[in-house]
Design a protein around this motif. Sequence first.
Motif, PDB file in Angstrom:
ATOM      1  N   ARG A  49       0.815  -1.214   0.000  1.00 36.09           N
ATOM      2  CA  ARG A  49       0.000   0.000   0.000  1.00 36.09           C
ATOM      3  C   ARG A  49       0.854   1.273   0.000  1.00 36.09           C
ATOM      4  O   ARG A  49       0.789   2.091   0.944  1.00 36.09           O
ATOM      5  CB  ARG A  49      -0.968  -0.005   1.182  1.00 36.09           C
ATOM      6  N   PRO A  50       1.635   1.476  -1.055  1.00 34.54           N
ATOM      7  CA  PRO A  50       2.473   2.680  -1.137  1.00 34.54           C
ATOM      8  C   PRO A  50       1.637   3.927  -1.418  1.00 34.54           C
ATOM      9  O   PRO A  50       0.475   3.840  -1.832  1.00 34.54           O
ATOM     10  CB  PRO A  50       3.396   2.374  -2.322  1.00 34.54           C
ATOM     11  N   PRO A  76     -10.427   2.044  -2.312  1.00 36.40           N
ATOM     12  CA  PRO A  76     -10.009   3.026  -1.314  1.00 36.40           C
ATOM     13  C   PRO A  76      -8.499   2.976  -1.090  1.00 36.40           C
ATOM     14  O   PRO A  76      -7.903   1.897  -1.037  1.00 36.40           O
ATOM     15  CB  PRO A  76     -10.772   2.592  -0.055  1.00 36.40           C
ATOM     16  N   GLY A  77      -7.900   4.154  -0.980  1.00 33.81           N
ATOM     17  CA  GLY A  77      -6.480   4.217  -0.679  1.00 33.81           C
ATOM     18  C   GLY A  77      -5.565   3.891  -1.837  1.00 33.81           C
ATOM     19  O   GLY A  77      -4.384   3.626  -1.637  1.00 33.81           O
ATOM     20  N   GLU A  78      -6.088   3.939  -3.062  1.00 33.05           N
ATOM     21  CA  GLU A  78      -5.226   3.626  -4.207  1.00 33.05           C
ATOM     22  C   GLU A  78      -4.109   4.657  -4.315  1.00 33.05           C
ATOM     23  O   GLU A  78      -4.301   5.833  -4.000  1.00 33.05           O
ATOM     24  CB  GLU A  78      -6.051   3.589  -5.495  1.00 33.05           C
ATOM     25  N   PRO A  79      -2.925   4.248  -4.755  1.00 35.06           N
ATOM     26  CA  PRO A  79      -1.791   5.167  -4.814  1.00 35.06           C
ATOM     27  C   PRO A  79      -1.860   6.063  -6.041  1.00 35.06           C
ATOM     28  O   PRO A  79      -2.666   5.848  -6.950  1.00 35.06           O
ATOM     29  CB  PRO A  79      -0.598   4.214  -4.927  1.00 35.06           C
ATOM     30  N   ALA A  99      -5.712   6.453 -18.352  1.00 34.66           N
ATOM     31  CA  ALA A  99      -6.160   5.442 -17.393  1.00 34.66           C
ATOM     32  C   ALA A  99      -6.091   5.923 -15.951  1.00 34.66           C
ATOM     33  O   ALA A  99      -6.561   5.234 -15.047  1.00 34.66           O
ATOM     34  CB  ALA A  99      -5.328   4.171 -17.545  1.00 34.66           C
ATOM     35  N   GLY A 100      -5.494   7.094 -15.734  1.00 38.00           N
ATOM     36  CA  GLY A 100      -5.497   7.646 -14.387  1.00 38.00           C
ATOM     37  C   GLY A 100      -4.141   7.960 -13.783  1.00 38.00           C
ATOM     38  O   GLY A 100      -4.066   8.422 -12.643  1.00 38.00           O
ATOM     39  N   ARG A 122       1.863  13.069  -4.356  1.00 38.63           N
ATOM     40  CA  ARG A 122       1.406  12.554  -3.063  1.00 38.63           C
ATOM     41  C   ARG A 122       0.367  13.474  -2.444  1.00 38.63           C
ATOM     42  O   ARG A 122      -0.555  13.022  -1.758  1.00 38.63           O
ATOM     43  CB  ARG A 122       2.600  12.382  -2.122  1.00 38.63           C
ATOM     44  N   THR A 123       0.492  14.780  -2.707  1.00 39.94           N
ATOM     45  CA  THR A 123      -0.451  15.741  -2.134  1.00 39.94           C
ATOM     46  C   THR A 123      -1.773  15.756  -2.888  1.00 39.94           C
ATOM     47  O   THR A 123      -2.711  16.437  -2.479  1.00 39.94           O
ATOM     48  CB  THR A 123       0.140  17.159  -2.156  1.00 39.94           C
TER      49      THR A 123
END
Length: 241
Positions: A49-50, A76-79, A99-100, A122-123
Amino acid sequence: MTEPLRVLLADDQTLVRTGFRMILGADGIDVVAEATNGTEAVEAVRRTRPDVVLMDVRMPETDGLEATRRILTGAPGEPRVIILTTFDLDQYVYAALSAGASGFLLKDVTPEQLTAAVRTVRTGDALLAPSITRRLVQRFAGGDHQDGTRRGGEPAALHRDLAPLTPRELEVLGLLARGLSNAELAGRLHLAETTVKTHVARILAKLQLRDRVQAVIVAYETGLVSAGDREAAGRSAGERG
């Protein structure tokens, strides 16, 4: 105290992974896992889960494009995913952004650019360098065949109906796609920067987009901005590189 930023490196070249790991580690960024192909990357993301994945777009077995699609499933919590490539005008990179993926970096990136990019995405911000991203989008957007596939065989990934957007939001999206920053948008439209941020957030929410990169792609693919429209090109500070 803020938790260390956690990164996964996915690249089939040992030298690239080693170099990036040293650069990130020296800046206090934890490399929690490494992968040599897309399948390993997907498994490692589920296991560790990076916060951010640095993903080589071309790898054996499962490539970075397919791995990006599998990772960014809306769970949920996808990097955040940053695509790594050796050259910028790459149709696989364009498909990964569709694709994102939150942006891409050339593999000859400087240490400072690498760490700044990881911290930026990351932000929740997109890694949007107008001088490169706009050329990439101009090269591949709008190249669909009648069956809905792209010239390279990939399905057209991001077609959106712009009807939900207000006239002001359409104006903001068009300028955003030409590379203007929030501050530049505010100056152009005579709005407060906080108001511009609200408009951008509403655009992303209404069109169900992850970030500004996807917004740029949608603006071109829907014809709101054309490949020949160079208005405001070069005005963003991010274009200096």
